[in-house]
Design an enzyme around this catalytic site. Structure first.
Site, PDB file in Angstrom:
ATOM      1  N   HIS A 275      74.649  48.963  -9.208  1.00  0.00           N
ATOM      2  CA  HIS A 275      74.722  49.538  -7.854  1.00  0.00           C
ATOM      3  C   HIS A 275      75.998  49.910  -7.816  1.00  0.00           C
ATOM      4  O   HIS A 275      76.993  49.217  -8.005  1.00  0.00           O
ATOM      5  CB  HIS A 275      73.927  48.597  -6.816  1.00  0.00           C
ATOM      6  CG  HIS A 275      74.800  47.689  -6.236  1.00  0.00           C
ATOM      7  ND1 HIS A 275      75.880  47.640  -5.404  1.00  0.00           N
ATOM      8  CD2 HIS A 275      75.009  46.282  -6.704  1.00  0.00           C
ATOM      9  CE1 HIS A 275      76.320  46.508  -5.226  1.00  0.00           C
ATOM     10  NE2 HIS A 275      75.669  45.720  -5.819  1.00  0.00           N
ATOM     11  N   ASP A 287      81.891  43.247  -6.440  1.00  0.00           N
ATOM     12  CA  ASP A 287      80.320  43.622  -6.024  1.00  0.00           C
ATOM     13  C   ASP A 287      80.139  45.098  -5.503  1.00  0.00           C
ATOM     14  O   ASP A 287      80.422  45.448  -4.308  1.00  0.00           O
ATOM     15  CB  ASP A 287      80.082  42.820  -4.788  1.00  0.00           C
ATOM     16  CG  ASP A 287      78.557  42.797  -4.412  1.00  0.00           C
ATOM     17  OD1 ASP A 287      77.732  43.516  -5.096  1.00  0.00           O
ATOM     18  OD2 ASP A 287      78.465  42.253  -3.330  1.00  0.00           O
ATOM     19  N   GLU A 321      71.903  49.582  -2.610  1.00  0.00           N
ATOM     20  CA  GLU A 321      71.537  48.372  -2.984  1.00  0.00           C
ATOM     21  C   GLU A 321      71.581  47.523  -1.867  1.00  0.00           C
ATOM     22  O   GLU A 321      70.919  46.689  -1.569  1.00  0.00           O
ATOM     23  CB  GLU A 321      72.182  47.822  -4.336  1.00  0.00           C
ATOM     24  CG  GLU A 321      71.735  46.589  -4.976  1.00  0.00           C
ATOM     25  CD  GLU A 321      72.480  45.482  -4.606  1.00  0.00           C
ATOM     26  OE1 GLU A 321      71.794  44.444  -4.970  1.00  0.00           O
ATOM     27  OE2 GLU A 321      73.284  45.523  -3.677  1.00  0.00           O
ATOM     28  N   GLU A 322      72.968  47.374  -1.462  1.00  0.00           N
ATOM     29  CA  GLU A 322      73.390  46.364  -0.532  1.00  0.00           C
ATOM     30  C   GLU A 322      72.449  46.710   0.828  1.00  0.00           C
ATOM     31  O   GLU A 322      72.448  45.526   1.762  1.00  0.00           O
ATOM     32  CB  GLU A 322      74.863  46.764   0.193  1.00  0.00           C
ATOM     33  CG  GLU A 322      75.668  46.650  -1.011  1.00  0.00           C
ATOM     34  CD  GLU A 322      75.844  44.951  -1.402  1.00  0.00           C
ATOM     35  OE1 GLU A 322      74.982  44.212  -0.963  1.00  0.00           O
ATOM     36  OE2 GLU A 322      76.868  44.777  -2.123  1.00  0.00           O
ATOM     37  N   ASP A 350      75.176  43.242 -12.381  1.00  0.00           N
ATOM     38  CA  ASP A 350      75.678  43.473 -10.891  1.00  0.00           C
ATOM     39  C   ASP A 350      76.625  42.138 -10.811  1.00  0.00           C
ATOM     40  O   ASP A 350      76.182  41.098 -11.021  1.00  0.00           O
ATOM     41  CB  ASP A 350      74.832  43.030  -9.889  1.00  0.00           C
ATOM     42  CG  ASP A 350      74.685  43.369  -8.564  1.00  0.00           C
ATOM     43  OD1 ASP A 350      75.764  43.405  -8.077  1.00  0.00           O
ATOM     44  OD2 ASP A 350      73.832  43.417  -7.798  1.00  0.00           O
ATOM     45  N   HIS A 450      81.245  40.142  -0.314  1.00  0.00           N
ATOM     46  CA  HIS A 450      81.001  40.637   1.101  1.00  0.00           C
ATOM     47  C   HIS A 450      82.285  40.728   1.809  1.00  0.00           C
ATOM     48  O   HIS A 450      82.073  40.489   3.235  1.00  0.00           O
ATOM     49  CB  HIS A 450      79.748  40.403   1.572  1.00  0.00           C
ATOM     50  CG  HIS A 450      78.555  40.886   0.959  1.00  0.00           C
ATOM     51  ND1 HIS A 450      77.300  40.681   1.371  1.00  0.00           N
ATOM     52  CD2 HIS A 450      78.348  41.506  -0.150  1.00  0.00           C
ATOM     53  CE1 HIS A 450      76.274  41.345   0.644  1.00  0.00           C
ATOM     54  NE2 HIS A 450      77.168  41.876  -0.484  1.00  0.00           N
TER      55      HIS A 450
END
Length: 518
Positions: A275, A287, A321-322, A350, A450
């Protein structure tokens, strides 16, 4: 539509002739006479030529894009659009057949997330808004805290909420037993003004309610330690808190990038994906800039080999994706049954450069007997192929469950053999893992998960390189030889893995974009 000038047609023809030979469609010539030998030759070359150092330049490009676009590359924003254009243009220039795959999303951006205890012991508690939460008023909601009694299915049933005990209050609910959407829905039905869900394992709780129609009351996640402390405090007397969770949600469009070789047998398509989108909190360099950059680098090296693959090779850079695996889900659900049957395998990459890394390989055969069962037929062989490669390279590794938190999910639901690697997210590294991989025990695999600090300084180059090797070996092998997918894969017992990385078995669901639904 404007007509194409004759001069441009001529230029296009010359460009097509100059494209790498792997992209020319000539099945009679392209099919290898000795697929095993061709696979070994190509995989060796790709592993040798594909490096973390070379892929790092793509990470630098993603960071520069984020820096110029409000600090992130989230789906539905200029940062993601520019990232997709960067990948698209590199692949187009290399000679791939490249397309944008556009779909609609509900864009999410958290505007405020704050939890403060006002009485009896004033303090701030870190909280993360659940994706698709309802919002509080600006400035927040002040209310008494009411703890839901803890059992195997805490907060999952109406009986957990005593009549009148939660009206106008903030429900404090332990994670487990059902999904987050159910917990906040039941709390809302009992009259709660909001829900605070605390983790049942070490680490932060960054969750999702699963979709834009799921939110009933403002809902956020906190750590196990903070939750247990609040529950004990509420058990001793009244606790008042101020909760502010505000989230922008609006309809937007975004797009996946799909690239494939022009040659190769389309009935035997080898597919790999990563992603491309970040969360709005940061640039998303680990990420999932790492998976995206690693995949891009191997794709470009494949073009440079001028190899003509026996099987069609298709790469995907997913968007949203998130927000819940939306890009992969949109793509898979729009495939015809015949197109799905053409995909021999899907490998997902990922977060492959986590700073406090462990080397996880998706448990295709369920040899670890944890969480979800085995993957679709062929998944065990994909796991074995990765493990064998890592063993040859002297890289320690362990299994990790198919917990549904990344883009393999829709492919597995479609019955497509799936596998891949990652190096850990918010889970906590154990003492045993620290001895095995190095790094620091008691700390998250990626403490910037994140967060704004997920930038170029948040990369473990050693494991980034190891996983690029996995990608390169898989592309080289499966581009020519799929025979291993039909060979028996011996089910092996694996060493126990750290369980902090994913939810306990009873909480497994088809997850949504890293953030679990339960």
């Amino acid at each position: 539509m404007k007509a194409t000038p004759r001069s441009l047609v001529a230029v296009a023809a010359v460009t097509a002739l100059a494209a790498p030979l792997l992209l020319t469609a000539s099945p009679a010539v392209a099919r290898a006479h000795h697929p095993g030998k061709e696979a070994a030759k190509l995989s060796k070359k790709l592993v040798r030529e594909s490096s973390a150092k070379d892929a790092y330049k793509h990470l630098k490009a993603f960071q520069a894009i984020a820096d110029s676009a409000d600090g992130h590359r989230a789906a539905g924003t200029p940062g993601h659009d520019a990232s997709a254009a960067y990948v698209h243009d590199k692949l187009k220039k290399a000679g791939y057949r490249v397309s944008y795959d556009t779909f609609d999303i509900t864009y999410i951006e958290t505007l405020a997330e704050k939890l403060s205890v006002t009485t009896p012991t004033p303090r701030d508690v870190a909280i993360v808004a659940m994706s698709y939460t309802k919002s509080t008023p600006e400035g927040g909601t002040r209310a008494a805290l009411a703890a839901v009694p803890v059992d195997a299915t805490t907060g999952c049933e109406p009986a957990d909420y005593a009549a009148g005990a939660f009206t106008g209050k903030i429900a404090l609910i332990q994670r487990g037993g059902c999904d987050f959407a159910t917990k906040q829905r039941e709390a809302g039905a009992a009259g709660a003004a909001g829900a605070v869900i605390y983790n049942n394992t070490a680490g932060s709780l960054n969750g999702t309610l699963g979709g834009p129609d799921a939110g009933v009351i403002p809902t956020g996640g906190i750590t196990q330690a903070e939750g247990e402390a609040l529950a004990a405090e509420a058990g001793a007397g009244p606790v008042t808190i101020s909760l502010e969770l505000r989230q922008l949600q609006e309809e937007r469009t975004t797009r996946n990038v799909i690239a494939e070789t022009k040659g190769g047998d389309a009935d035997r398509t080898v597919m790999l994906g990563a992603h491309l989108d970040s969360v709005t909190e940061g640039a998303g360099i680990n990420d999932n800039g790492t998976g995206s950059a690693g995949l891009l680098e191997v794709a470009l090296e494949l073009a440079e080999t001028h190899d003509r693959p026996t099987n069609k090779v298709r790469f995907a850079w997913w968007s949203a994706e998130e927000l819940g695996l939306l890009g992969a889900e949109s793509y898979v659900t729009r495939l015809t049954p015949e197109q799905r049957a053409d995909i021999a395998l899907y490998l997902n990459f990922d977060m492959i450069g986590s700073p406090n890394a462990a080397q996880f390989v998706y448990d295709g055969d369920d040899s670890d007997a944890t969480g979800a069962g085995p993957g679709p037929e062929g998944s065990a062989q994909l796991e074995k192929g990765i493990n064998d490669f890592l063993d040859r390279r002297g890289v320690p590794h362990e299994g990790t469950d198919f917990d549904g938190r990344s883009d393999y999910g829709p492919f597995m639901e479609a019955g497509i053999a799936s596998g891949g690697t990652f190096t850990g997210a918010e889970g906590i590294k154990s003492e045993a893992q620290a001895r095995k991989y190095g790094g620091e025990a008691g700390v998250a695999f990626d403490k910037c998960y994140h967060s704004a600090c997920d930038n170029l300084s948040n990369i473990n180059m050693k494991y980034f390189g190891a996983n690029i090797g996995v990608i390169a070996n898989a592309v080289g092998t499966y581009a020519h030889d799929l025979s291993s997918l039909s060979a028996p894969a011996r089910k092996e017992s694996a060493p126990a893995r750290g369980k902090a990385e994913s939810a306990p078995a009873e909480h497994r669901t088809h997850g949504r974009g890293h953030a679990p639904t339960s």
